[in-house]
Design an enzyme around this catalytic site. Structure first.
Site, PDB file in Angstrom:
ATOM      1  N   ASN A   1       0.873  -1.176   0.000  1.00  0.00           N
ATOM      2  CA  ASN A   1       0.000   0.000   0.000  1.00  0.00           C
ATOM      3  C   ASN A   1       0.909   1.223   0.000  1.00  0.00           C
ATOM      4  O   ASN A   1       1.522   1.537   1.014  1.00  0.00           O
ATOM      5  CB  ASN A   1      -0.901  -0.016   1.249  1.00  0.00           C
ATOM      6  N   TRP A   2       0.975   1.875  -1.143  1.00  0.00           N
ATOM      7  CA  TRP A   2       1.922   2.990  -1.282  1.00  0.00           C
ATOM      8  C   TRP A   2       1.432   4.285  -0.643  1.00  0.00           C
ATOM      9  O   TRP A   2       2.186   5.250  -0.553  1.00  0.00           O
ATOM     10  CB  TRP A   2       2.227   3.229  -2.764  1.00  0.00           C
ATOM     11  N   LYS A   3       0.134   4.347  -0.305  1.00  0.00           N
ATOM     12  CA  LYS A   3      -0.427   5.589   0.250  1.00  0.00           C
ATOM     13  C   LYS A   3      -0.137   6.743  -0.718  1.00  0.00           C
ATOM     14  O   LYS A   3      -0.119   6.515  -1.921  1.00  0.00           O
ATOM     15  CB  LYS A   3       0.132   5.833   1.659  1.00  0.00           C
TER      16      LYS A   3
ATOM     17  N   HIS B   1      -9.436   1.719   4.922  1.00  0.00           N
ATOM     18  CA  HIS B   1      -8.146   1.845   5.616  1.00  0.00           C
ATOM     19  C   HIS B   1      -8.307   2.824   6.778  1.00  0.00           C
ATOM     20  O   HIS B   1      -9.048   3.798   6.683  1.00  0.00           O
ATOM     21  CB  HIS B   1      -7.074   2.342   4.641  1.00  0.00           C
TER      22      HIS B   1
ATOM     23  N   GLU C   1      -6.550   5.150   7.841  1.00  0.00           N
ATOM     24  CA  GLU C   1      -6.264   6.565   7.534  1.00  0.00           C
ATOM     25  C   GLU C   1      -7.470   7.232   6.884  1.00  0.00           C
ATOM     26  O   GLU C   1      -7.731   8.418   7.096  1.00  0.00           O
ATOM     27  CB  GLU C   1      -5.017   6.654   6.640  1.00  0.00           C
TER      28      GLU C   1
ATOM     29  N   GLU D   1      -5.724  -4.759  10.486  1.00  0.00           N
ATOM     30  CA  GLU D   1      -4.668  -3.781  10.710  1.00  0.00           C
ATOM     31  C   GLU D   1      -4.917  -3.032  12.013  1.00  0.00           C
ATOM     32  O   GLU D   1      -5.667  -2.038  12.030  1.00  0.00           O
ATOM     33  CB  GLU D   1      -4.631  -2.771   9.555  1.00  0.00           C
TER      34      GLU D   1
ATOM     35  N   GLY E   1       2.577   2.019  10.780  1.00  0.00           N
ATOM     36  CA  GLY E   1       3.609   3.044  10.683  1.00  0.00           C
ATOM     37  C   GLY E   1       4.299   3.348  11.998  1.00  0.00           C
ATOM     38  O   GLY E   1       4.885   4.419  12.160  1.00  0.00           O
TER      39      GLY E   1
ATOM     40  N   SER F   1       3.302  -2.435  10.285  1.00  0.00           N
ATOM     41  CA  SER F   1       4.746  -2.581  10.540  1.00  0.00           C
ATOM     42  C   SER F   1       5.303  -3.949  10.146  1.00  0.00           C
ATOM     43  O   SER F   1       6.122  -4.523  10.861  1.00  0.00           O
ATOM     44  CB  SER F   1       5.068  -2.244  12.000  1.00  0.00           C
TER      45      SER F   1
ATOM     46  N   GLY G   1       2.831  -1.222   4.267  1.00  0.00           N
ATOM     47  CA  GLY G   1       2.915   0.199   3.921  1.00  0.00           C
ATOM     48  C   GLY G   1       4.350   0.605   3.674  1.00  0.00           C
ATOM     49  O   GLY G   1       4.903   0.408   2.595  1.00  0.00           O
ATOM     50  N   GLY G   2       4.999   1.142   4.692  1.00  0.00           N
ATOM     51  CA  GLY G   2       6.356   1.689   4.578  1.00  0.00           C
ATOM     52  C   GLY G   2       7.345   0.779   3.872  1.00  0.00           C
ATOM     53  O   GLY G   2       8.107   1.225   3.007  1.00  0.00           O
TER      54      GLY G   2
HETATM   55  P1  PGA Z   1       2.881   0.103   7.628  1.00  0.00           P
HETATM   56  O1  PGA Z   1       1.434   0.431   7.009  1.00  0.00           O
HETATM   57  O2  PGA Z   1       3.351  -1.191   7.012  1.00  0.00           O
HETATM   58  O3  PGA Z   1       3.752   1.283   7.225  1.00  0.00           O
HETATM   59  O4  PGA Z   1       2.719  -0.014   9.096  1.00  0.00           O
HETATM   60  C1  PGA Z   1       0.492  -0.569   6.788  1.00  0.00           C
HETATM   61  C2  PGA Z   1      -0.766   0.018   6.179  1.00  0.00           C
HETATM   62  O5  PGA Z   1      -1.125   1.156   6.502  1.00  0.00           O
HETATM   63  O6  PGA Z   1      -1.444  -0.648   5.360  1.00  0.00           O
END
Ligand code: PGA
Length: 253
Positions: free
Chosen positions: A13-15, A96, A98, A168, A174, A214, A235-236
């Site tokens: 997930n590149w956001k 998600h 966010e 999640e 993150g 994470s 994500g990251g």
């Molecule tokens: P993260 O993000 O791997 O950076 O913790 C996961 C996500 O938001 O899908």
């Protein structure tokens, strides 16, 4: 043992990172590094979908990170499922944390989006998860059940099996503070039991439940050793092709 019939899904997930040009460069670097048999998934920004799908050459499943619930209409700035599929998206992340937190999306809106995605041939990847406060108050099971009940309301059992869910925990996103494999397994087992109760044995056996929060090359193996973790949403660590390839190839290294 994980059910052998469920294919592993390692999803990025590149956001709001990477332009279309940056996305293509990433994919060109990632492709020769891929060793897994199951295709990785990558949710890229809207503007990078078309070029990413072309560059991926069917070796990566390209998807979007959001969509509107309407088929089309006067909704300035929004994007429809049909626009995403035409650009080359095969799946879409919905709900998600966010989007729930910064854009005030609730379960009912997410439910409408999910039904639209299914109707317009996009595979939904539904995210659920509790906050740190909810976990501390021992409300995790209740929160997840409410999210699943409301987000999946009215979805046909045969559609449930084809979609993806990502557990999640909000406190793990993150933060470098991944849930332990046991913590994730406990919630994901409960999630699968919920699917069985509400949508039947077949849907529960078929649906892939991912863990997100994470995930790194260091913790992927342990997470994936759990019977109800069918994949991960990253994500990251999905932003660097070398790092992401180590997660995708976790069975080979
Ligand atoms: P993260 O993000 O791997 O950076 O913790 C996961 C996500 O938001 O899908």
């Amino acid at each position: 043992m994980k059910a052998a019939t469920r294919k592993v899904v390692i999803a990025g997930n590149w956001k709001m990172y990477k332009t279309a040009l940056e996305a293509v460069a990433f994919i060109q670097e990632l492709l020769p590094l891929l060793k897994s048999v199951d295709l990785p998934y990558l949710a890229v920004p809207f503007t990078a979908i078309q070029d990413s799908a072309q560059a991926a050459d069917a070796k990566i499943v390209i998807g979007a990170q959001n969509m509107n619930d309407a088929a089309e209409g006067a909704f300035t700035g929004e994007i429809a499922a049909r626009m995403l599929t035409e650009a080359g998206a095969k799946f879409v992340i919905l709900g998600h944390s966010e989007r729930r937190r910064y854009f005030h999306e609730d379960n009912h809106f997410i439910n409408r989006k999910l039904k639209r995605a299914i109707a317009d041939q996009l595979q939904p990847l539904l995210c659920v998860g509790e906050t740190a406060e909810e976990r501390a108050a021992e409300k995790t099971a209740e929160v997840i059940k409410t999210q699943l009940t409301e987000c999946l309301e009215g979805v046909a059992p045969e559609q449930i099996g084809k979609m993806l869910i990502a557990y999640e925990p909000v406190w793990a996103i993150g933060t470098n503070l991944s849930a332990s494999p046991e913590q994730a397994q406990e919630v994901q087992k409960m999630g699968r039991a919920f699917i069985e109760e509400n949508f039947g044995k077949e849907a529960a056996a078929e649906i892939r439940i991912l863990y997100g929060g994470s995930v790194t090359p260091q913790n992927i193996k342990e997470l994936m050793s759990q019977p109800d973790i069918d994949g991960v949403l990253v994500g990251g660590a999905s932003l660097n092709p070398q790092v992401f390839s180590q997660i995708i190839n976790y069975q080979q290294v």
